[in-house]
Design a protein around this motif. Structure first.
Motif, short mmCIF file in Angstrom:
data_model
loop_
_atom_site.label_atom_id
_atom_site.label_comp_id
_atom_site.label_asym_id
_atom_site.label_seq_id
_atom_site.Cartn_x
_atom_site.Cartn_y
_atom_site.Cartn_z
N LYS A 191 -41.66 -4.55 65.69
CA LYS A 191 -40.94 -3.63 66.58
C LYS A 191 -41.34 -3.80 68.04
O LYS A 191 -40.62 -3.38 68.93
CB LYS A 191 -41.21 -2.18 66.16
N VAL A 192 -42.51 -4.35 68.31
CA VAL A 192 -42.95 -4.47 69.69
C VAL A 192 -43.24 -5.92 70.08
O VAL A 192 -42.67 -6.43 71.04
CB VAL A 192 -44.21 -3.60 69.95
N THR A 226 -51.83 -3.90 76.08
CA THR A 226 -51.56 -2.46 76.25
C THR A 226 -50.36 -2.03 75.41
O THR A 226 -50.32 -0.91 74.92
CB THR A 226 -51.30 -2.13 77.72
N LEU A 227 -49.38 -2.95 75.25
CA LEU A 227 -48.21 -2.59 74.43
C LEU A 227 -48.59 -2.46 72.97
O LEU A 227 -48.15 -1.54 72.28
CB LEU A 227 -47.12 -3.65 74.58
N VAL A 242 -41.47 4.89 63.50
CA VAL A 242 -42.49 4.21 62.69
C VAL A 242 -43.08 5.15 61.65
O VAL A 242 -43.71 4.69 60.70
CB VAL A 242 -43.62 3.58 63.55
N PHE A 282 -42.76 0.70 76.25
CA PHE A 282 -42.24 -0.50 75.59
C PHE A 282 -41.03 -1.01 76.37
O PHE A 282 -40.35 -0.22 77.02
CB PHE A 282 -41.80 -0.18 74.16
N ASP A 340 -53.57 4.57 60.39
CA ASP A 340 -52.30 4.91 61.04
C ASP A 340 -51.96 6.39 60.88
O ASP A 340 -51.37 7.00 61.78
CB ASP A 340 -51.15 4.01 60.55
N TYR A 344 -39.91 6.07 69.27
CA TYR A 344 -40.65 5.04 68.55
C TYR A 344 -41.62 5.62 67.52
O TYR A 344 -41.62 5.22 66.35
CB TYR A 344 -41.42 4.17 69.55
N ASN A 380 -47.75 2.32 79.93
CA ASN A 380 -47.40 1.15 79.12
C ASN A 380 -46.20 1.41 78.24
O ASN A 380 -46.28 1.35 77.02
CB ASN A 380 -48.60 0.69 78.28
N GLN A 402 -45.54 -3.02 61.63
CA GLN A 402 -44.54 -2.34 62.45
C GLN A 402 -44.70 -2.76 63.90
O GLN A 402 -43.72 -3.00 64.60
CB GLN A 402 -44.71 -0.82 62.32
N THR A 403 -45.95 -2.85 64.35
CA THR A 403 -46.19 -3.27 65.73
C THR A 403 -45.67 -4.67 65.97
O THR A 403 -45.04 -4.95 66.99
CB THR A 403 -47.70 -3.21 66.02
N PHE A 423 -52.72 6.02 78.02
CA PHE A 423 -53.63 5.01 78.55
C PHE A 423 -53.70 5.07 80.08
O PHE A 423 -52.94 5.78 80.73
CB PHE A 423 -53.19 3.62 78.09
N GLU A 466 -51.54 -1.71 71.86
CA GLU A 466 -52.35 -0.49 71.72
C GLU A 466 -51.46 0.73 71.71
O GLU A 466 -51.68 1.66 70.93
CB GLU A 466 -53.36 -0.41 72.87
N ALA A 467 -50.44 0.73 72.59
CA ALA A 467 -49.54 1.88 72.64
C ALA A 467 -48.89 2.10 71.28
O ALA A 467 -48.80 3.23 70.79
CB ALA A 467 -48.47 1.67 73.70
N SER A 468 -48.46 0.99 70.67
CA SER A 468 -47.78 1.10 69.38
C SER A 468 -48.75 1.58 68.30
O SER A 468 -48.45 2.50 67.54
CB SER A 468 -47.19 -0.26 69.01
N LEU A 469 -49.95 0.97 68.26
CA LEU A 469 -50.93 1.36 67.25
C LEU A 469 -51.35 2.81 67.43
O LEU A 469 -51.52 3.55 66.46
CB LEU A 469 -52.15 0.43 67.32
N ALA A 470 -51.49 3.23 68.69
CA ALA A 470 -51.94 4.59 68.96
C ALA A 470 -50.92 5.62 68.53
O ALA A 470 -51.23 6.78 68.38
CB ALA A 470 -52.26 4.75 70.45
N LEU A 471 -49.66 5.18 68.35
CA LEU A 471 -48.63 6.11 67.88
C LEU A 471 -48.57 6.16 66.36
O LEU A 471 -47.69 6.77 65.79
CB LEU A 471 -47.27 5.70 68.43
N GLY A 472 -49.51 5.46 65.72
CA GLY A 472 -49.55 5.50 64.26
C GLY A 472 -48.74 4.41 63.61
O GLY A 472 -48.48 4.47 62.42
N ALA A 473 -48.30 3.42 64.39
CA ALA A 473 -47.58 2.31 63.77
C ALA A 473 -48.58 1.41 63.06
O ALA A 473 -49.72 1.27 63.52
CB ALA A 473 -46.84 1.50 64.84
N THR A 474 -48.17 0.81 61.95
CA THR A 474 -49.05 -0.13 61.27
C THR A 474 -48.99 -1.46 62.02
O THR A 474 -48.17 -1.65 62.92
CB THR A 474 -48.60 -0.37 59.83
N ARG A 521 -53.95 8.23 63.52
CA ARG A 521 -53.44 8.07 64.88
C ARG A 521 -52.18 8.89 65.12
O ARG A 521 -51.81 9.14 66.27
CB ARG A 521 -53.19 6.60 65.17
N LYS A 522 -51.49 9.29 64.06
CA LYS A 522 -50.36 10.19 64.24
C LYS A 522 -50.87 11.58 64.62
O LYS A 522 -50.19 12.34 65.30
CB LYS A 522 -49.55 10.28 62.94
N ARG A 533 -43.93 10.30 74.84
CA ARG A 533 -43.94 9.44 73.67
C ARG A 533 -45.07 9.85 72.72
O ARG A 533 -44.89 9.92 71.51
CB ARG A 533 -44.12 7.99 74.13
N MET A 580 -59.51 3.43 68.01
CA MET A 580 -58.95 2.31 68.75
C MET A 580 -59.97 1.18 68.87
O MET A 580 -59.62 0.02 69.00
CB MET A 580 -58.55 2.79 70.15
#
Lengths: 250, 398
Positions: free
Chosen positions: B298-299, B280-281, A110, A96, A80, A106, A94, B294-295, A90, B283-291, A83-84, A159, A52
Motif C-alpha cells: 500500500k505504501v 518516514t513513510l 489497513v 503518503f 500491529d 489509510y 510524512n 500492507q506497508t 513524527f 514508519e508512518a504506515s507501521l505506526a498506524l498498525g499496518a502489517t 500500534r492501532k 491520520r 517502533m
C-alpha cells in the motif's frame, strides 16, 4: 489512573546503553512532555511505547513497559494491534503520496474496515478534530503533497487519530514548522487533552510548559526529574534540571 | 603556468564534448540519408525493365503484383486489369528454352531482338530483361516504373529484399516480430522482476541481499551471444517438446531469452526505487498498525511506482534493441506471426543477418538503413518515456 507504566527500563543499541534504568508512570488522558538536550534518549524512550524501535537491528530492551496494565513486550502481543492503540506523529510531516482523504482513511483500511459510509464519517471527524476540515473539505481528492508543511502535519495528526488510539505519541511534532503552524499544533494538543493520553517530545521548553501537565527531563540516557510541569519549570529539585531550563547548558 | 594549464584543460573538455556531439549527429545523419535513399530507388531492379506486348492494356504493376506474376501466383492478365489471357513470364535465364545458340549469337548480341520478337509475337508475355538489350519500337512496350513509395514500405506486409524482378520491402512483419517478442518478454520479466525486487529490498536479510545483488548484476555482464547459445541449446528444444512444435525456434523462445536478459535491469532499478522509498513513510504506515505486507503493497510499491516503471521501460528498451540472442532463437521467418509459437524475425536481427549479403548502395542495403531509422525512433520514444516518468517522479518528490 496510570495509562503507561515503565518499569526499570534499560535499552541498548548494540553496545550503546541508550536508556538507563528508567521508571515512570504516565497518567491517563494527560499530556506529558519529555525535554532534554539532543541525544539524551527522550525520542528513543518515546518510540518504545509503540515498539517502533523493534525496527532497529541490534537493539535490546530490559525491563517492562505496561499499557493498561499489560506488558507490551510480552511475546503474545501483536505489534500491529498495539500500534492501532498507540498512534504516533513524527518530527517531519510524512503524508503518503496519496489523496488527503486516502491518507486519513489509510489506518482504517489497513484495519480491514470496508464500510464506505463509516470511513467517510471517521475521516471527516478526524479532519475536524485536527482543525483541518474547513481548509480541505473542498479538495479531499487532491494530493496531500499540495498542502503546506503545517497543514501536512495536522493531516498526520488526523491520520493518527482516525483509528481512535488511546495514546498519541508526538516526536517533536512542531520542530519543522513555522510559529503560526506551531501555535495551531499546540492548540490541537490542548483540545485533545482529556480525550487521549499524549506523550510529546520537544526541544522547545516554552512549548512543554504551555501544553503539558507533567514534564520529564532526560539527560545522557537517564531520567533526571519527572514532576508536574509547574514544579519542573518553577521549582525543580535537581540542579541539572535547573541549569537546563534556565539555558545554562543544552 | 597554472592559468595556462586550466585553460588547456577547459579547451580539451570543450573539444571532446563538441567532437562527440558532432560524431553522434554524423551517425544519425548518415543513417537517415542512407535510409531515405531507398525512396529514390525504382520498384523494378535497377537497370532492368519489364517488357510486354504492345496490345496489352496493362501498363502499370505494383511491386507485389510483379512478384506474384513471376512467382506464378497470378496466371491471368484479367487479375491485373488486363484482357482474359494467360500470363507467360520470361527471364533471361529462360532464353535457352526459347532460342537456339545461333539465334542469340555467341556473345548474346542478337538476344535483345530475339526477345523483343518473342514478346511482340505473344500478347500474354512479360519479359524481365536488362534495359539496354531492348531495341526501340518493334511492337513492345515497357511497364511504367516509379520509385519505391514510403506507403509501400511502412504498410507493406511482405519482406523479400532479394526478390526479382521487384524486391519487396514491407517492414510490417519485422515490426510485428519486434513488438511481439518485446511484449511477451516484458510480460514474462515483469512479475518475476518485481517479485525479486520486493524480496531483495523488503524481505531478504542484508547478508542474503549482499550475495544476491552482485549475482543479478552479473547477469547484466554476460554477453548476449551466450544467452542466445543457452536459448538455442536449452529453451528451444524444451519448447519444441512441451508444445509439440515442428521447430522450437519461435517468438516464445526469443521472448524467454529476452525476459532473462531484461530481468537484471528491471530488478536493479525497481529495487533501488523501493529502497529509496523514504523510511518516514514506512514508519508512518507501521505506526498506524499496518502489517509489513500492507506497508509494502500500500505504501512502498505505489510510492516507488515511477522508479519501477522506468525499470520496466529500460527493460523494454533492451529487449527491442537486442540483436544476437534473438537472431539465434527466433527462427527468423519474415512473416507476420499468427501466434507467439511461430518463428518470427525482429528488426535488429534482420539488419545483422542481411547487411553482409546486401550489395553496398543498392536498394536492399538502403532498406536496412531504413530499418535502422525505424529502430532509432522506437528506442528514441522509449527513452523519452523514461525521461518523462523520471521527471514526473522528481516533481512528485519535491
Amino acid at each position: 489512573m496510570e495509562k503507561i507504566e515503565a518499569k526499570e527500563v534499560d535499552f541498548y543499541y548494540g553496545d550503546f546503553h541508550a536508556l538507563k534504568h528508567i521508571s515512570m508512570d504516565i497518567p491517563q488522558n494527560k499530556v506529558v512532555a519529555f525535554i532534554g538536550p539532543s541525544g539524551c534518549g527522550k525520542s528513543t524512550f518515546l518510540r518504545l511505547f509503540n515498539r517502533m524501535n523493534d525496527l532497529v537491528p541490534g537493539s535490546r530492551l530490559e525491563g517492562e513497559i505496561l499499557i493498561d496494565g499489560k506488558n507490551i513486550y510480552a511475546p503474545e502481543v501483536q505489534v500491529d494491534e498495539l500500534r492501532k492503540e498507540v498512534g504516533m506523529v513524527f518530527q517531519r510531516p510524512n503524508p503518503f503520496p496519496k489523496s488527503i482523504f486516502e491518507n486519513v482513511a489509510y489506518g482504517l483500511r489497513v484495519n480491514g474496515i470496508k464500510d464506505k459510509a463509516f470511513i467517510e464519517h471517521r475521516v471527516e471527524e478526524a479532519l475536524k478534530g485536527a482543525a483541518l476540515w474547513n481548509e480541505v473539505k473542498e479538495k479531499l481528492n487532491a494530493s496531500a503533497y499540495a498542502l503546506s508543511g503545517g497543514q501536512q502535519q495536522r493531516l498526520c495528526i488526523a491520520r493518527a487519530m482516525a483509528v481512535s488510539p488511546s495514546v498519541l505519541l508526538m516526536d517533536e511534532p512542531a520542530s519543522a514548522l513555522d510559529p503560526i503552524s506551531t501555535a495551531k499544533i499546540e492548540e490541537l494538543i490542548s483540545d485533545m487533552r482529556g480525550k487521549v493520553t499524549i506523550v510529546i517530545v520537544t526541544h522547545n521548553m516554552q512549548q512543554a510548559s504551555r501544553v503539558s501537565d507533567k514534564t520529564a527531563f532526560f539527560y545522557m540516557g537517564e531520567m533526571i526529574e519527572y514532576d508536574d510541569t509547574k514544579v519542573i519549570f518553577t521549582n525543580p529539585h535537581k540542579e541539572a534540571t535547573q541549569n537546563y531550563i534556565t539555558g545554562r547548558f543544552g | 603556468m597554472k592559468k595556462f594549464l586550466e585553460k588547456s584543460v577547459r579547451w580539451i573538455l570543450t573539444a571532446s564534448g563538441f567532437v562527440t556531439s558532432v560524431v553522434i549527429l554524423l551517425i544519425i545523419g548518415f543513417l537517415f540519408t542512407e535510409g531515405a535513399g531507398l525512396f529514390g530507388e525504382p520498384v523494378i531492379e535497377d537497370g532492368y525493365v519489364l517488357a510486354v506486348n504492345k496490345e496489352n492494356p496493362v501498363s502499370r504493376l505494383s511491386a507485389e503484383e510483379i512478384k506474384a506474376v513471376f512467382d506464378e501466383d497470378i496466371t491471368n492478365w484479367k487479375d491485373l486489369g488486363g484482357n482474359d489471357m494467360p500470363v507467360r513470364t520470361f527471364r533471361l535465364e529462360d532464353a535457352d528454352d526459347y532460342f537456339t545458340e545461333e539465334q542469340l549469337g555467341s556473345q548474346y548480341e542478337h538476344a535483345g531482338e530475339a526477345i523483343a520478337g518473342l514478346v511482340a509475337s505473344d500478347p500474354g508475355m512479360v519479359a524481365f530483361v536488362p534495359g539496354t538489350m531492348i531495341p526501340d519500337g518493334a511492337g513492345i512496350k515497357l511497364i511504367e516504373d516509379k520509385n519505391i513509395s514510403p506507403g509501400e514500405v511502412l504498410g507493406g506486409k511482405e519482406w523479400f529484399p532479394t526478390a526479382t524482378p521487384a524486391p519487396l520491402f514491407g517492414v510490417l512483419p519485422l515490426l510485428a516480430g519486434t513488438v511481439w517478442v518485446s511484449l511477451f518478454a516484458i510480460l514474462f520479466a515483469l512479475p518475476f522482476g518485481i517479485s525479486i525486487a520486493v524480496y531483495m529490498s523488503e524481505v531478504a536479510s542484508e547478508r542474503v541481499r549482499g550475495i544476491l545483488k552482485p549475482i543479478i548484476e552479473l547477469l547484466n555482464g554476460i554477453p548476449s551471444v551466450v544467452y542466445g547459445f543457452f536459448g538455442l541449446i536449452v529453451i528451444v528444444p524444451m519448447l519444441q517438446q512441451v508444445f509439440g512444435l515442428p521447430v522450437g525456434e519461435s517468438g516464445l523462445a526469443g521472448s524467454l531469452v529476452l525476459a532473462i536478459m531484461a530481468l537484471p535491469t528491471i530488478v536493479t532499478v525497481a529495487e533501488d526505487a523501493m529502497r529509496n522509498c523514504p523510511r518516514t513513510l514506512r514508519e508512518a504506515s507501521l505506526a498506524l498498525g499496518a502489517t509489513k505486507w500492507q506497508t509494502i503493497y500500500k505504501v512502498v510499491i505505489p510510492s516507488s511506482m515511477s522508479g519501477i516503471a522506468s525499470g520496466v521501460v529500460l527493460g523494454i528498451g533492451r529487449a527491442v534493441g537486442e540483436t544476437m540472442a534473438v537472431l539465434m532463437v527466433t527462427g527468423n521467418a519474415a512473416v507476420i506471426p499468427g501466434s507467439i509459437l511461430e518463428p518470427l524475425r525482429t528488426i535488429p536481427a534482420t539488419i545483422a543477418a542481411e547487411l553482409g549479403e546486401a550489395p553496398a548502395g543498392g536498394a536492399h542495403y538502403q532498406s536496412l538503413f531504413l530499418l535502422g531509422v525505424i529502430l532509432f525512433f522506437i528506442t528514441f520514444i522509449i527513452n523519452m518515456c523514461v525521461e518523462y516518468i523520471s521527471s514526473r517522479n522528481r516533481a512528485k518528490n519535491r
